[in-house]
Design an enzyme around this catalytic site. Structure first.
Site, PDB file in Angstrom:
ATOM      1  N   GLU A 136       0.824  -1.201   0.000  1.00 37.55           N
ATOM      2  CA  GLU A 136       0.000   0.000   0.000  1.00 37.55           C
ATOM      3  C   GLU A 136       0.867   1.264   0.000  1.00 37.55           C
ATOM      4  O   GLU A 136       0.449   2.315  -0.458  1.00 37.55           O
ATOM      5  CB  GLU A 136      -0.911  -0.012   1.242  1.00 37.55           C
ATOM      6  CG  GLU A 136      -2.292   0.520   0.978  1.00 37.55           C
ATOM      7  CD  GLU A 136      -3.275   0.220   2.098  1.00 37.55           C
ATOM      8  OE1 GLU A 136      -4.374  -0.245   1.794  1.00 37.55           O
ATOM      9  OE2 GLU A 136      -2.952   0.466   3.274  1.00 37.55           O
TER      10      GLU A 136
ATOM     11  N   HIS B 178       7.102 -26.942  -1.079  1.00 40.03           N
ATOM     12  CA  HIS B 178       6.429 -28.034  -1.784  1.00 40.03           C
ATOM     13  C   HIS B 178       5.288 -27.531  -2.657  1.00 40.03           C
ATOM     14  O   HIS B 178       4.462 -28.302  -3.113  1.00 40.03           O
ATOM     15  CB  HIS B 178       5.931 -29.064  -0.760  1.00 40.03           C
ATOM     16  CG  HIS B 178       7.076 -29.635   0.024  1.00 40.03           C
ATOM     17  ND1 HIS B 178       7.653 -30.847  -0.255  1.00 40.03           N
ATOM     18  CD2 HIS B 178       7.795 -29.100   1.044  1.00 40.03           C
ATOM     19  CE1 HIS B 178       8.654 -31.061   0.575  1.00 40.03           C
ATOM     20  NE2 HIS B 178       8.769 -30.016   1.378  1.00 40.03           N
TER      21      HIS B 178
ATOM     22  N   LYS C 289     -14.217   0.583  -3.845  1.00 37.83           N
ATOM     23  CA  LYS C 289     -15.274   1.029  -2.922  1.00 37.83           C
ATOM     24  C   LYS C 289     -16.352   1.777  -3.700  1.00 37.83           C
ATOM     25  O   LYS C 289     -17.541   1.565  -3.484  1.00 37.83           O
ATOM     26  CB  LYS C 289     -14.697   1.970  -1.855  1.00 37.83           C
ATOM     27  CG  LYS C 289     -13.744   1.309  -0.892  1.00 37.83           C
ATOM     28  CD  LYS C 289     -13.311   2.290   0.185  1.00 37.83           C
ATOM     29  CE  LYS C 289     -12.165   1.751   1.001  1.00 37.83           C
ATOM     30  NZ  LYS C 289     -11.554   2.750   1.871  1.00 37.83           N
TER      31      LYS C 289
END
Ligand code: PA5
Length: 446
Positions: free
Chosen positions: A288, A309, A423
């Protein structure tokens, strides 16, 4: 005992002189942080926080934590992003691996669950079902006080608490951590009369773990928050040292030198499952802060040896745009020795008597060399042990390196304009008043 940064396994990819050439830029970033002269300078409260934190608020946090520990079986922490990840990182890193599952008499504090960090009704319904017959307290955390995910979860949890305890009873079990003056949560907390804790104006969400945002849930888990602040204070001193001996600044410089050579993804590596959420916190901090203006290192994370793995193949052999930063916790919290067997059917007697952590460390060393051979530069951060002190130290180390690194990259590390786009669309699609035009446009595209 010191926390150190070791870049020797990056030297096949960058040279010492390149790190040296970055010194003037690092010093100018240092000045921007300490003299508040760079972009985002309204959000630099975290720089002085280890020394300048509010002592009165700190002791109220300790008192509230003691009350919650005494009257609750469960604490639900409601928050997202910077109002979530730091507390979870600390609690997972420092408590028993199966903390919530331990019998009550063995657990040092209430069970702690997190909500409001997703919009899953299944998750929240399951959580409320889990805690319905237990004594519950709630810490709702939101700096802006308007974030959708925690607001939705809190509306439902508040209703649950009021049905369980009545209005008055719920009031004495809900703690709000928010802005001192603004936002819907502040208005709600004032009108309901919840005990409140303040997030300083000049400390952004992802830099707020050492404020009430992180400290209250962390203290409820029985972690020594004074020790954590002491670690951060010592990091403050070390992270101000001259470039040549400043491990934090060298980490910032080296990752930037690698980025400029096309190593655009940094993978934070741990060998302790308890550090998974520290990585999540770090990913938010760096992602961010730096991912903007169409640039920035992509922060990723792996838990080794588990992910050797799965992601191990890609790291060893895939696209060569990655480097790794390994968190090496030198001393494990609990040790186990490999036992010897008579028949040695599993052929492991060659390890008999050795600490299991020795095997873990050899896996780490072997992996670092293999990945370097596979052209992946490896940086190592050596952490003496995972204690509250070193956790606090590491938080400050990463925050300071992030500020320096963002300025080296030429971005404002302290804003996050990009998180608004989703948003806006979500509000429009939900039919929030004021978003009518956007709603019609988006629906055409769906
Ligand atoms: O770092 C940030 O600013 C964000 O991740 C915020 O912490 C996150 O969006 C939550 O915001 P708030 O605390 O305002 O609810």
């Amino acid at each position: 005992e010191k926390l150190t940064f070791d870049h020797k396994n990056a030297l096949g990819f960058i040279s010492e002189h390149e790190i040296g050439y970055l010194e003037p830029q690092v010093l100018s970033a240092h000045t921007m942080l300490h003299e508040k002269s760079g972009p985002g300078n309204d959000f630099l409260g975290w720089v002085e926080l280890p020394n300048a934190y509010d002592r009165e608020e700190f002791s109220r946090i300790q008192k509230a934590a003691a009350k919650i520990r005494q009257d609750s079986d469960v604490l639900i922490v409601v928050g997202i992003g910077g109002s979530y990840l730091g507390a979870r990182a600390a609690i997972e890193a420092l408590c028993h691996s199966f903390y919530n599952m331990l019998p009550k008499e063995k657990r040092n504090g209430p069970e702690i669950y997190f909500a409001g960090n997703n919009i899953s009704s299944t998750y929240l319904a399951d959580l409320l079902e889990l805690v319905e017959n237990k004594e519950v307290s709630v810490n709702v955390i939101s700096k802006s006080g308007t974030t959708t995910e925690p607001a939705i979860a809190f509306r439902i949890i508040k209703d649950f608490m009021e049905k369980k305890y009545g209005k008055e009873g719920a009031r004495s079990r809900i703690y709000a951590t928010t802005d001192k003056a603004r936002g819907a949560l502040k208005t709600l907390a004032d009108s309901e009369g919840y005990e409140q804790f303040v997030i300083p104006d000049d400390v952004g969400g992802r830099f707020s773990v050492l404020t009430a945002v992180g400290l209250l849930p962390i203290a409820v888990a029985g972690i020594d928050i004074a020790e954590m602040m002491k670690g951060a204070q010592d990091a403050y001193v070390d992270c101000k040292k001259p470039y040549a001996e400043n491990h934090c600044y060298r980490y910032a410089a080296v990752r930037n030198a690698l980025y400029r050579k096309g190593k655009t993804t940094e993978i934070l590596v741990n060998y302790e499952p308890s550090l998974h959420y520290l990585t999540e916190w770090w990913k938010q901090l760096y992602g961010e802060s730096e991912g903007k203006d169409k640039k920035g290192i992509f922060p990723a994370g792996v838990d080794f040896s588990t992910d050797l793995h799965s992601m191990g193949q890609y790291i060893q052999d895939g696209l060569r745009n990655i480097f790794e930063t390994v968190l090496n916790v030198e001393k494990c919290r609990k040790s186990l020795a490999m036992v010897k067997t008579e028949d040695d059917l599993d052929k492991l007697n060659y390890l008999a008597g050795k600490e299991m952590d020795f095997v873990n460390k050899m896996a780490m060393k072997g992996t670092i060399l293999a990945h370097v051979d596979g052209e992946v530069p490896n940086l190592v951060i050596n952490i003496p042990e995972m204690t509250p002190y070193w956790f606090g130290y590491l938080v400050y180390f990463f925050e300071k390196a992030c500020g320096i690194s963002g300025y080296l990259l030429g971005v404002n590390p302290f804003d996050q304009p990009g998180v608004e786009a989703y948003k806006k669309n979500m509000f429009a699609l939900l039919g929030k008043p004021g978003f009518e035009a956007e709603k019609a446009e988006l629906e055409k595209r769906l």
